[in-house]
Design a protein around this motif. Structure first.
Motif, mmCIF file in Angstrom:
data_model
loop_
_atom_site.group_PDB
_atom_site.id
_atom_site.type_symbol
_atom_site.label_atom_id
_atom_site.label_comp_id
_atom_site.label_asym_id
_atom_site.label_seq_id
_atom_site.Cartn_x
_atom_site.Cartn_y
_atom_site.Cartn_z
ATOM 1 N N UNK A 17 0.811 -1.210 -0.088
ATOM 2 C CA UNK A 17 0.151 0.005 0.016
ATOM 3 C C UNK A 17 0.849 1.280 0.009
ATOM 4 N N UNK A 18 1.863 1.227 0.820
ATOM 5 C CA UNK A 18 2.911 2.487 0.808
ATOM 6 C C UNK A 18 3.146 2.986 -0.485
ATOM 7 N N UNK A 19 3.643 1.734 -1.240
ATOM 8 C CA UNK A 19 4.324 2.313 -2.680
ATOM 9 C C UNK A 19 3.211 2.678 -3.450
ATOM 10 N N UNK A 20 2.182 1.928 -3.605
ATOM 11 C CA UNK A 20 0.950 2.255 -4.234
ATOM 12 C C UNK A 20 0.698 3.718 -4.219
ATOM 13 N N UNK A 21 0.468 4.162 -2.894
ATOM 14 C CA UNK A 21 -0.120 5.489 -2.491
ATOM 15 C C UNK A 21 0.654 6.507 -3.222
ATOM 16 N N UNK A 22 2.150 6.293 -2.844
ATOM 17 C CA UNK A 22 3.185 7.277 -3.420
ATOM 18 C C UNK A 22 3.009 7.381 -5.025
ATOM 19 N N UNK A 36 -3.045 13.763 -2.043
ATOM 20 C CA UNK A 36 -4.660 13.596 -1.908
ATOM 21 C C UNK A 36 -4.804 12.199 -0.944
ATOM 22 N N UNK A 37 -4.020 11.375 -0.925
ATOM 23 C CA UNK A 37 -4.207 10.248 -0.255
ATOM 24 C C UNK A 37 -2.959 10.088 0.746
ATOM 25 N N UNK A 38 -3.692 9.462 2.033
ATOM 26 C CA UNK A 38 -2.697 9.209 3.293
ATOM 27 C C UNK A 38 -2.182 7.817 3.339
ATOM 28 N N UNK A 39 -1.248 7.540 3.707
ATOM 29 C CA UNK A 39 -0.737 6.185 3.462
ATOM 30 C C UNK A 39 -1.467 5.199 4.384
ATOM 31 N N UNK A 79 5.322 5.804 -12.427
ATOM 32 C CA UNK A 79 5.837 6.229 -11.368
ATOM 33 C C UNK A 79 5.927 4.910 -10.268
ATOM 34 N N UNK A 80 5.233 3.996 -10.235
ATOM 35 C CA UNK A 80 5.357 2.731 -9.436
ATOM 36 C C UNK A 80 6.354 1.861 -9.746
ATOM 37 N N UNK A 81 6.682 1.780 -11.097
ATOM 38 C CA UNK A 81 7.645 0.802 -11.418
ATOM 39 C C UNK A 81 8.978 1.413 -11.049
ATOM 40 N N UNK A 82 9.137 2.587 -10.965
ATOM 41 C CA UNK A 82 10.201 3.320 -10.731
ATOM 42 C C UNK A 82 10.605 3.073 -9.064
#
Length: 221
Positions: A17-22, A36-39, A79-82
């Motif tokens: 979840x942390x990396x997805x939200x980032x 806009x999202x909180x981890x 962004x997620x892949x990076x």
């Protein structure tokens, strides 16, 4: 053929979840909207996928609809892949449970609605890809969960017996996949969506991976 245990990935094997939200917040910052999202508060939505996160974030501001979700989705994936494993961790006991299943003669695979390339990248980065005989992602087949063929193909590629298989997951999508496939589901309750999971009427739930062995033995032998 071997009895087979197929695992979901996000929210089941690993807390991603942390990396997805980032990655989602990267999209929002690019539009000048800030994070806009909180981890912590939005972790359950993160485990439902990229589009769900974008939809939730845009619901908190004016002027953005489905078209912007569609535009930002590939930006999110890039962004997620990076930064796919900055915050991601395997859940305690997950791989020990997998190793016990393998030692017990079970076929083990993954069926995830994460794009296959990203799932392969993440599991390789975490050093555990080789433990799974199959990995079926969202774009591996023309269908995805909750279509039962997604589960069936994960079992086939793992060398397992569909008639003696089950799906370990954490969401209604996983529960519906197993129901459509006519196989049992085991849902984990240690993710952010515990209350929702308990209401899904799975054949079994587990609070810890220490409980998986006995549940699998009871459900598929």
């Amino acid at each position: 053929m071997k009895p087979a245990v197929i695992f979901d990935l996000d929210g089941t094997l690993a807390d991603t979840s942390g990396d997805l939200i980032a990655a989602a917040n990267h999209c929002f910052r690019g539009l000048g909207l800030g994070d806009l999202l909180d981890p912590a508060q939005d972790a359950a939505t993160a485990l439902k996928g990229g589009r769900a996160m974008l939809t939730l974030g845009f619901s908190r501001v004016e002027g953005f609809g489905k078209e912007e979700v569609d535009r930002q989705y590939p930006v999110l994936l890039a962004a997620y892949a990076q930064a796919i494993d900055t915050h991601t961790v395997l859940y305690p006991g997950a791989m020990a449970a997998v190793e016990r299943l393998l030692s017990g003669g079970y076929a083990v695979g993954i069926a995830t609605n994460k794009p296959e390339g990203l799932a392969e990248q993440l599991m390789t980065s975490l050093g555990v890809r080789d433990a799974f005989a199959s990995l079926i992602g969202a774009d591996t087949l023309p269908v995805r969960k909750p279509d039962p063929e997604h589960h069936f193909e994960a079992v086939r590629r793992a060398g397992g017996d569909i008639g003696r298989s089950l799906l370990v997951g954490d969401t209604a999508t996983d529960r519906n996949t197993s129901r459509n496939a006519g196989v049992p589901s085991v849902l984990v309750t240690f993710g952010p969506g515990r209350d929702e999971v308990l209401g899904l009427e799975a054949e079994a739930t587990i609070d810890s991976y220490d409980e998986l062995d006995s549940v699998v033995a009871r459900l598929i032998g």
